[in-house]
Design an enzyme around this catalytic site. Structure first.
Site, PDB file in Angstrom:
ATOM      1  N   LYS A 110      12.824  10.505  -8.994  1.00  0.00           N
ATOM      2  CA  LYS A 110      13.942  10.582  -9.963  1.00  0.00           C
ATOM      3  C   LYS A 110      14.067   9.320 -10.676  1.00  0.00           C
ATOM      4  CE  LYS A 110      17.395   8.792  -6.747  1.00  0.00           C
ATOM      5  NZ  LYS A 110      17.512   7.412  -7.396  1.00  0.00           N
TER       6      LYS A 110
ATOM      7  N   HIS B  16       7.117  -1.326   5.964  1.00  0.00           N
ATOM      8  CA  HIS B  16       5.865  -1.083   6.720  1.00  0.00           C
ATOM      9  C   HIS B  16       5.995  -0.096   7.476  1.00  0.00           C
ATOM     10  CE1 HIS B  16       7.648  -4.711   8.266  1.00  0.00           C
ATOM     11  NE2 HIS B  16       7.710  -4.349   9.244  1.00  0.00           N
TER      12      HIS B  16
ATOM     13  N   HIS C  20      -8.159 -25.306  14.521  1.00  0.00           N
ATOM     14  CA  HIS C  20      -7.423 -26.367  14.762  1.00  0.00           C
ATOM     15  C   HIS C  20      -7.397 -27.267  13.390  1.00  0.00           C
ATOM     16  CE1 HIS C  20      -5.402 -30.011  16.185  1.00  0.00           C
ATOM     17  NE2 HIS C  20      -6.285 -30.702  15.662  1.00  0.00           N
TER      18      HIS C  20
END
Ligand code: FAD
Ligand code: NAD
Length: 469
Positions: A36, A325, A448
């Site tokens: 719309k 989601h 790391h």
């Protein structure tokens, strides 16, 4: 009144509807989508996820330039907010993405119709264009994806200028002096953060005794402290009674539930963010006897079917978390079911994120839920403070909590308050989707130095063997 015939007609082009349409197109279903509004993408792309994140990112840069660059050894002066440019950038992002949806329809042979959709029967959808002209689409299946709208608080009605919803809060023409936010949930904290960073005083009024009351209590309490350090003020356990607008601002009257006293607070703008409600006005559901619960959510079975097996409903229109989601996965599941596949949504692993800084992200059950359900669990927590990457970034507020079954070690919930928690939670979602254990996370390589090492340490802490503390 021309009549076209389809395999699937979708009403609503939000993330549920448009992603469902794309999937249906991929699967070879002759698909139409009815919207719309003049642009596609629904709440999420036009007045929700996307513009709010654009402003959160811009305001975060502004706040960093003001408060953090110096600590990094970057001296700058003359930082000035250009709100018009910030808003123009947000609008451009929205325009690009909503235009992108139109492109996706074309690419996947989905026919869009601009107009208001109404279900006439289980095989007919009427489309009324802005000029009043009508068209009827014949269809084998219908997907209702009309989403949600703001839920007005009767005692504080919107006027669009001084008393506003999230939509107006995404485009204020100037920074308010004092923004009062009613509702300490996700919208209140995200948009409160935006205007706080841009220079407003922000006071959040929340009915419960903590922020985001459905999320993990330990982390939301910590979040309150961290946001408090940034300058956000909180009035918890308050019941808003009414609002009075004047030339210079708004006076909110509330009851302090702790001592039942009546108090007032004044601000120049009030954002009411106390939840949203499903939207099915004029959709023709009553005429067809399609059932809704008392809050207006359309009732569906596990295949997302209404009482008519070929009329499905998804997204914010049906019960469950109001998240883009979640709507997307449901749209896809319906398209796949119609095409003869095993469409399915795993509601146990829907992540949820509050995009403040630090961010709060969560998947699975909270500690409160596990206690309430009498589940035997183990918990491992780890702070961001000793993490090398967090230190390098200068963003050490927050912690990770991993909850695992006491007997099987299977992951039951992961909760993260920290920098980029929104991205970090994906690892926990995947692990839970695969039925993983805390040990699986603990034994998996984590590069790391990364923030994700904090998640690994929390997983190790479940078995009392964290190494970096
Ligand atoms: P919607 O997106 O609401 O779309 C429904 C569409 O249907 C609309 O375009 C509407 O115009 C159209 N429609 C309605 N009735 C008709 C009709 N009769 N005929 C034709 N068209 C019709 N979620 C997240 O996951 N992450 C976030 O970061 C996030 N941020 C948000 C920020 C804000 C400020 C807000 C308000 C919401 C946010 N959300 C977020 C929630 C998210 O926007 C919704 O969960 C999501 O948009 C729901 O998708 P949907 O497809 O069900 O409905
Ligand atoms: P919400 O449910 O997250 O928060 C509403 C808050 O208002 C709650 O804490 C509630 O206790 C409080 N409240 C309700 N009535 C009150 C009253 N009378 N006085 C004081 N406090 C009151 O709702 P929201 O923040 O409006 O967001 C609406 C929906 O949009 C949510 O369902 C959310 O999932 C979705 N959303 C998601 C995101 C995201 O995923 N990052 C961002 C924005 C919005």
């Amino acid at each position: 009144m021309a009549s076209e015939s389809y395999d699937l007609v979708i009403i609503g082009s939000g993330p549920g509807g448009y992603v469902g349409a794309v999937r249906a197109g991929q699967l070879g279903l002759k698909t139409a989508i009815v919207e719309k509004d003049p642009t596609f993408g629904g709440t999420c792309l036009n007045v929700g996820c996307i513009p709010s994140k654009a402003l959160l990112d811009s305001s975060e840069h502004y706040a960093m330039a003001q408060h953090d660059f110096e600590k990094h050894g970057i001296d700058i002066s003359g930082i000035k907010l250009n709100l018009d440019n910030m808003m123009a950038r947000k609008d451009k992002i929205v325009k690009d993405l909503t235009g992108g949806v139109a492109f996706l329809f074309k690419k996947n042979k989905v026919t869009p119709y601009v107009g208001k959709g109404r279900v006439l029967s289980q095989n007919q959808v009427e489309v009324t264009a802005a000029d009043g002209s009508k068209q009827i689409l014949e269809t084998k299946n219908i997907m209702l994806a009309t989403g949600s709208v703001v839920n007005e608080l009767p005692s504080v009605p919107y006027d669009g200028k001084q008393i506003i919803s999230s939509t107006e809060a995404l485009g204020l023409p100037r920074v308010p002096k004092h923004l009062i936010v009613i509702g300490g949930g996700v919208i209140g904290l995200e948009l409160g953060s935006v205007w706080l960073r841009l220079g407003a005083k922000v006071t959040v009024l929340e009915y419960f005794d903590r922020l985001c009351p459905t999320m993990d209590a330990q982390l939301t309490k910590r979040m309150e402290t961290v946001l408090g350090k940034q300058g956000m003020e909180f009035l918890l356990q308050v019941k808003v009674l009414g609002a009075k607008t004047g030339k210079d601002g708004v006076t909110i009257t509330y009851e302090d539930q702790k001592d039942k006293s009546q108090k007032t607070i004044e601000g120049d703008v009030v954002l009411v963010a106390t939840g949203r409600k499903p939207f099915s006005e004029g959709l023709g559901l009553e005429e067809l006897g399609i059932e809704k619960d008392k809050r207006g959510f359309v009732l569906v079975n596990e295949h997302l079917q209404t009482k008519y097996p070929n009329v499905y409903a998804i997204g914010d229109l049906i019960p469950g978390p109001m998240l883009a989601h979640k709507a997307e996965e449901e749209g896809v599941a319906v398209a796949e079911t119609i095409a003869g596949h095993a469409g399915h949504v795993n509601y146990e692993t829907v992540p949820s994120v509050v995009y403040t800084w630090p961010e709060l992200a969560s998947v699975g059950q909270t500690e409160e839920q596990l206690k309430e359900r009498g589940v035997q669990y183990k918990s491992g927590t780890f702070m961001f403070a000793p993490n090398g990457r967090a230190k390098a970034m200068g963003s050490t507020d927050g912690m990770v909590k991993v909850l695992a079954d006491a007997n099987t070690d299977r992951l039951l919930g992961v909760h993260i308050l920290g920098p980029r928690a929104s991205d970090m939670i994906a690892e926990a979602v995947v692990a839970m989707e695969f039925g993983g254990s805390a040990e699986d996370l603990a034994r998996t390589f984590h590069a790391h130095p990364t923030l994700s090492e904090v998640l690994r340490e929390a997983a190790l802490a479940v078995d009392k063997r964290a190494r970096q503390s």
